[in-house]
Design a protein around this motif. Structure first.
Motif, PDB file in Angstrom:
ATOM      1  N   UNK A   1      65.793  76.712  -0.751  1.00  0.00           N
ATOM      2  CA  UNK A   1      65.825  77.683   0.344  1.00  0.00           C
ATOM      3  C   UNK A   1      67.262  77.991   0.708  1.00  0.00           C
TER       4      UNK A   1
ATOM      5  N   UNK B   1      66.311  83.149   3.801  1.00  0.00           N
ATOM      6  CA  UNK B   1      65.270  83.368   2.800  1.00  0.00           C
ATOM      7  C   UNK B   1      64.147  82.365   2.974  1.00  0.00           C
ATOM      8  N   UNK B   2      63.002  82.681   2.393  1.00  0.00           N
ATOM      9  CA  UNK B   2      61.916  81.721   2.359  1.00  0.00           C
ATOM     10  C   UNK B   2      62.094  80.753   1.212  1.00  0.00           C
ATOM     11  N   UNK B   3      61.330  79.684   1.207  1.00  0.00           N
ATOM     12  CA  UNK B   3      61.404  78.729   0.092  1.00  0.00           C
ATOM     13  C   UNK B   3      61.078  79.401  -1.235  1.00  0.00           C
TER      14      UNK B   3
ATOM     15  N   UNK C   1      61.292  73.055  -3.894  1.00  0.00           N
ATOM     16  CA  UNK C   1      61.685  74.413  -3.535  1.00  0.00           C
ATOM     17  C   UNK C   1      63.178  74.433  -3.232  1.00  0.00           C
TER      18      UNK C   1
END
Lengths: 113, 116
Positions: A37, A41-43, A35
């Protein structure tokens, strides 16, 4: 079992350089995720491996990004010709088939100058 | 693609009080999993609680519980008796239960501050 580990924890590079990150999942986990990030923000999903096979890649993943998982154990994520927009935290997570929970590593923070 | 929305960028709660974090999601699937993850400052993300969509009963883990409203596509997290150690970013996440359900979709997070 020491959990998911990632190296390096921090990487500072100049624009245009190549960087490689490593993820060591929990040993019995056959599924591995990468991921990205960014702050606030989210992953964001990048790619997914089941054993050594890369089964999914985000459409957002530029061709400068490549990931491998030889022998279905550790994984590497390489970014070629880095750009300032690549600056982010890169997270790795792993899980076993049949289990919903994924376990995250501490991440590698990339800064591109 | 599925989307997960967390409309509260920041929340605060007094120590020992209760706070609820909101999450909504958009999907056309009937079987899926929902998660709340916690990311303390400079520390790695850990799972707080998970819910299977086929279960009507709301999941509970000690001081953490969820209110899962499948028809409304809502999945809120309630933290009771808040502690200083609960201060963190909280992320709501979704994963399909189907054979292609490998991706986890995350919301943008809610930053929780616990006031002593």
């Amino acid at each position: 079992d020491t959990g998911v580990s990632q190296n390096p924890r921090h990487k500072i590079t100049k624009r245009g350089q190549n960087v490689t990150f490593r993820c060591d999942p929990i040993s019995e986990h056959n599924r591995l995720y990468w991921y990205r990030q960014t702050l606030g923000q989210g992953p964001e999903f990048l790619t997914y491996f089941q054993n050594e096979a890369q089964l999914e890649k985000s459409r957002l993943l530029s061709d400068r990004f490549s990931a491998e998982r030889p022998k279905g154990s550790f994984s590497t994520l390489e970014i070629q010709r880095t750009e300032q927009g690549d600056s982010a935290m890169y997270l790795c997570a792993s899980r076993s088939t049949g289990y919903n929970e994924q376990f995250f590593g501490p991440g590698t923070r990339l800064t591109v100058l | 693609a599925q989307t997960v929305t967390q409309s509260q960028p920041e929340m605060s709660v007094q120590e020992a009080e209760t706070v609820t974090l909101s999450c909504t999601y958009d999907t056309s699937e009937s079987d899926y999993y929902l998660f709340w993850y916690k990311q303390p400052p400079s520390r790695q993300m850990i799972l707080v609680i998970r819910q299977e969509a086929y279960k009507q009963q709301n999941a509970t883990e000690n001081r953490f519980s969820v209110n899962f409203q499948k028809a409304a596509k809502s999945f809120s997290l309630k933290i009771s008796d808040s502690q200083l150690g609960d201060a963190a970013m909280y992320f709501c996440a979704y994963r399909s239960a189907g054979s292609t359900g490998n991706q986890f979709y995350f919301g943008t997070g809610t930053s929780l501050t616990v006031i002593p």
